[in-house]
Design a protein around this motif. Structure first.
Motif, short mmCIF file in Angstrom:
data_model
loop_
_atom_site.label_atom_id
_atom_site.label_comp_id
_atom_site.label_asym_id
_atom_site.label_seq_id
_atom_site.Cartn_x
_atom_site.Cartn_y
_atom_site.Cartn_z
N MET A 1 19.83 40.90 42.35
CA MET A 1 20.88 40.06 41.79
C MET A 1 21.90 40.92 41.07
O MET A 1 21.60 42.00 40.60
CB MET A 1 20.28 39.03 40.83
CG MET A 1 19.30 38.09 41.52
SD MET A 1 18.50 36.99 40.37
CE MET A 1 19.88 35.94 39.97
N THR A 2 23.10 40.40 40.94
CA THR A 2 24.15 41.23 40.39
C THR A 2 25.30 40.38 39.91
O THR A 2 25.32 39.17 40.10
CB THR A 2 24.65 42.24 41.45
OG1 THR A 2 25.61 43.10 40.85
CG2 THR A 2 25.26 41.53 42.62
N ALA A 3 26.26 41.01 39.27
CA ALA A 3 27.48 40.32 38.89
C ALA A 3 28.41 40.24 40.08
O ALA A 3 28.37 41.09 40.98
CB ALA A 3 28.16 41.08 37.73
N ILE A 4 29.27 39.25 40.08
CA ILE A 4 30.12 39.01 41.23
C ILE A 4 31.02 40.20 41.54
O ILE A 4 31.10 40.67 42.67
CB ILE A 4 30.95 37.73 41.01
CG1 ILE A 4 30.03 36.52 41.17
CG2 ILE A 4 32.10 37.64 42.00
CD1 ILE A 4 30.71 35.20 40.97
N GLN A 5 31.69 40.72 40.52
CA GLN A 5 32.64 41.79 40.80
C GLN A 5 31.95 43.06 41.26
O GLN A 5 32.56 43.88 41.96
CB GLN A 5 33.53 42.07 39.58
CG GLN A 5 32.79 42.59 38.36
CD GLN A 5 32.42 41.48 37.42
OE1 GLN A 5 32.08 40.39 37.85
NE2 GLN A 5 32.48 41.74 36.13
N ASP A 6 30.68 43.25 40.91
CA ASP A 6 29.96 44.44 41.34
C ASP A 6 29.75 44.44 42.86
O ASP A 6 29.72 45.49 43.49
CB ASP A 6 28.60 44.53 40.65
CG ASP A 6 28.75 44.80 39.15
OD1 ASP A 6 29.82 45.29 38.76
OD2 ASP A 6 27.81 44.50 38.40
N VAL A 7 29.56 43.26 43.42
CA VAL A 7 29.33 43.14 44.86
C VAL A 7 30.65 43.15 45.63
O VAL A 7 30.81 43.83 46.64
CB VAL A 7 28.56 41.84 45.18
CG1 VAL A 7 28.51 41.60 46.68
CG2 VAL A 7 27.14 41.94 44.63
N ILE A 8 31.62 42.41 45.12
CA ILE A 8 32.88 42.27 45.85
C ILE A 8 33.72 43.55 45.78
O ILE A 8 34.25 44.03 46.78
CB ILE A 8 33.69 41.08 45.29
CG1 ILE A 8 32.91 39.79 45.51
CG2 ILE A 8 35.04 40.98 45.97
CD1 ILE A 8 33.50 38.60 44.82
N GLY A 9 33.87 44.08 44.58
CA GLY A 9 34.71 45.26 44.41
C GLY A 9 36.14 44.99 44.84
O GLY A 9 36.81 45.87 45.40
N ALA A 10 36.61 43.78 44.61
CA ALA A 10 37.93 43.40 45.09
C ALA A 10 39.04 44.11 44.31
O ALA A 10 39.04 44.09 43.09
CB ALA A 10 38.11 41.89 44.97
N PRO A 11 39.99 44.73 45.02
CA PRO A 11 41.13 45.36 44.32
C PRO A 11 41.87 44.35 43.46
O PRO A 11 42.45 44.72 42.44
CB PRO A 11 42.00 45.87 45.48
CG PRO A 11 41.06 46.04 46.63
CD PRO A 11 40.05 44.94 46.48
N ALA A 12 41.84 43.07 43.86
CA ALA A 12 42.54 42.06 43.08
C ALA A 12 42.02 41.96 41.66
O ALA A 12 42.78 41.66 40.74
CB ALA A 12 42.42 40.69 43.77
N VAL A 13 40.74 42.24 41.46
CA VAL A 13 40.17 42.16 40.12
C VAL A 13 40.81 43.20 39.22
O VAL A 13 41.14 42.93 38.06
CB VAL A 13 38.64 42.33 40.15
CG1 VAL A 13 38.08 42.39 38.74
CG2 VAL A 13 37.99 41.19 40.92
N ASP A 14 41.02 44.41 39.74
CA ASP A 14 41.69 45.45 38.96
C ASP A 14 43.11 45.04 38.62
O ASP A 14 43.59 45.26 37.50
CB ASP A 14 41.69 46.78 39.73
CG ASP A 14 40.30 47.38 39.86
OD1 ASP A 14 39.45 47.09 39.00
OD2 ASP A 14 40.07 48.12 40.83
N ASP A 15 43.81 44.44 39.60
CA ASP A 15 45.18 43.98 39.35
C ASP A 15 45.19 42.91 38.26
O ASP A 15 46.07 42.90 37.39
CB ASP A 15 45.78 43.40 40.64
CG ASP A 15 46.09 44.47 41.67
OD1 ASP A 15 46.08 45.66 41.31
OD2 ASP A 15 46.34 44.11 42.84
N LEU A 16 44.22 42.02 38.31
CA LEU A 16 44.15 40.94 37.32
C LEU A 16 43.86 41.48 35.93
O LEU A 16 44.47 41.06 34.95
CB LEU A 16 43.09 39.93 37.74
CG LEU A 16 43.44 39.05 38.96
CD1 LEU A 16 42.19 38.39 39.52
CD2 LEU A 16 44.47 38.00 38.55
#
Length: 331
Positions: free
Chosen positions: A1-16
């Motif tokens: 199990m993990t946190a969402i951003q750890d799995v996705i690694g979406a560049p959008a998260v960094d932008d946000l």
């Protein structure tokens, strides 16, 4: 199990995160300083991510909708500030809750201020090239989301031990309606607003809205499981919080349906830790944990199925990943 951003690694998260940090630098006013503390805590930014991804899934531009994406987080965080006060929770995301750090009066006012900021933030999208008609519709969508969230909050308070007398099925139906309002509101609002701001057609907006409704339920069902699956050091919130507030969460209601006398536990005067231990025993013995997990996974699968009406793009695939990871996270 993990946190969402750890799995996705979406560049959008960094932008946000970058946009949020730049917007809330802190200008010396106490409300702004408190808002910065609340907004820049180590949260998932899931709802803003849903908005920008929904926008991109219909062919829109991430940069044009960033203010609206931040607006969704303002609404979410404002609700958390108020929730923590209502619930008496002094810990949020592994650190003191806003009211514990700054006092209840200023926390309430800061939550109110963030809610008002939602609408000016969405309006900024018009200056970035989004048609004003789409901006206006997005404002309507997020305003309705806020109203539904409040209705869900009140309805959650009505799910108490007295409601158990009406029967397990009645309670489960009431829970699903509450979850669709309280949690589903911001999922639905973020995704629908993102699709509208991105210029999506009626079929695309409908598909993304359907995705959000199922994903929101899946997220809340799994969220209710976390106290029984993860340590509070990981979740950042005391596992006994729901027990302290005598809250009928999804696995507890399923345990009641399977024959556990959770009403006796919740009607007792035991300390929260003892109440939680008794509930943990009940949900484990009845298989309610597995039942709740299976239903959450089912809702996530239904969410992914809704995406079949969208073009096969990276953004659409990311929405699917978000739904799947929502039921595998540990916080």
């Amino acid at each position: 199990m993990t946190a969402i951003q750890d799995v996705i690694g979406a560049p959008a998260v960094d932008d946000l995160r970058r946009a949020m940090s730049e917007r809330w630098r802190g200008n010396g006013h106490r409300v702004d300083e408190i808002a910065r503390y609340a907004l820049l805590s180590p949260g998932k930014l899931l709802r803003p991510l849903l908005l920008v991804t929904a926008t991109e899934a219909v062919g829109g531009s991430r940069e044009r909708v960033l203010p609206a994406a931040l607006a969704v987080e303002y609404l979410h965080v404002a609700s958390l500030i108020h929730d923590d006060i209502i619930d008496g929770d002094d810990l949020r995301r592994g650190r003191p809750a806003v009211h514990a750090a700054f006092g209840t009066p200023d926390a309430i006012v800061t939550g109110d201020a963030l809610m008002f900021t939602v609408f000016s933030a969405v309006a900024e999208c018009a200056s970035l090239g989004v048609p004003e008609s789409a901006v206006l519709e997005a404002v309507r969508v997020l305003a309705r989301a806020g109203e539904d969230l409040c209705r869900g909050q009140v309805q959650e308070a009505m799910l108490d031990t007295e409601a158990l007398a009406a029967g397990a099925d009645h309670c489960l139906d009431a829970y699903l309606e509450m979850a669709a309002l309280k949690t589903g509101a911001l999922f639905r609002g973020a995704c629908r607003a993102g699709a509208l701001l991105g210029g999506g057609g009626p079929a695309e907006v409908s598909a993304i809205t359907g995705f959000a409704e199922h994903a929101g339920l899946a997220f809340q069902m799994h969220d209710d499981l976390l106290p029984f699956l993860a340590d509070s050091a990981v979740t950042g919130k005391p596992g006994s919080s729901d027990a302290a507030n005598l809250r009928l969460t999804f696995p507890v209601l399923l345990a009641h349906r399977e024959g556990a006398r959770v009403d006796r536990v919740l009607r007792g005067a035991a300390p929260p830790g003892e109440t939680f231990a008794a509930l943990r025993e009940a949900v484990t013995a009845t298989g309610a944990v597995e039942l709740a997990r299976a239903r959450a996974v089912e809702e996530a699968e239904l969410a992914v199925a809704e995406l079949g009406a969208l073009p096969r793009t990276e953004a659409a695939a990311l929405l699917g990943v978000i739904a799947e990871v929502a039921v595998r996270r540990d916080r």
